[in-house]
Motif scaffolding. Sequence first.
Motif: not given
Length: 163
Positions: A86-93
Amino acid sequence: MKNKINSMDKTKILIVCLGNICRSPLAEGVLRSKLPLDSFEVDSAGTANYHIGDAPDSRSIASGKKHGVDISMLRGRQFTAYDFSVFDFIFVMDKSNYQNVIRLAQNDHDLRKISFLADALGEMKKSEVPDPYYGKEADFEKVYQLINTACDQIAQKLISNLL
Ligand code: 4NP
């Protein structure tokens, strides 16, 4: 990645932490407030299943409210492998989120979508947005400041097609 004009085909950004009640819903609200929503969608998720369906932590809601971002309507959900489609960019913490997310990646295309939100802090040289769950109000304010600065950079790059 090109910005997309068709609303069916927006650029989709997912922000991931552990519980999806402290850091990632705050980052979701903050990043959404900086992007044109005719071209971008922002969501968040947690790697754990502890808080599915829960509202954000009251301290995160208060921190957002203090800075003009209402996240009280958001609800926790768990990250799944399907999110890669679904997502183009995934940012983790943090590094633990990173390990949990890469475990569900199926190929290099999935892996390339993942980065650390704090990488956008550049010279502030922070690699992680620390977990404030066991902290105090001041820790939530620090988290807000890191998220807000990182999201300024990320939004600028997304809008300019530089990510
Ligand atoms: P978050 O913080 O990952 O920023 O949402 C946490 C929220 C809940 C828990 C841990 C971290 N917990 O253990 O329930």
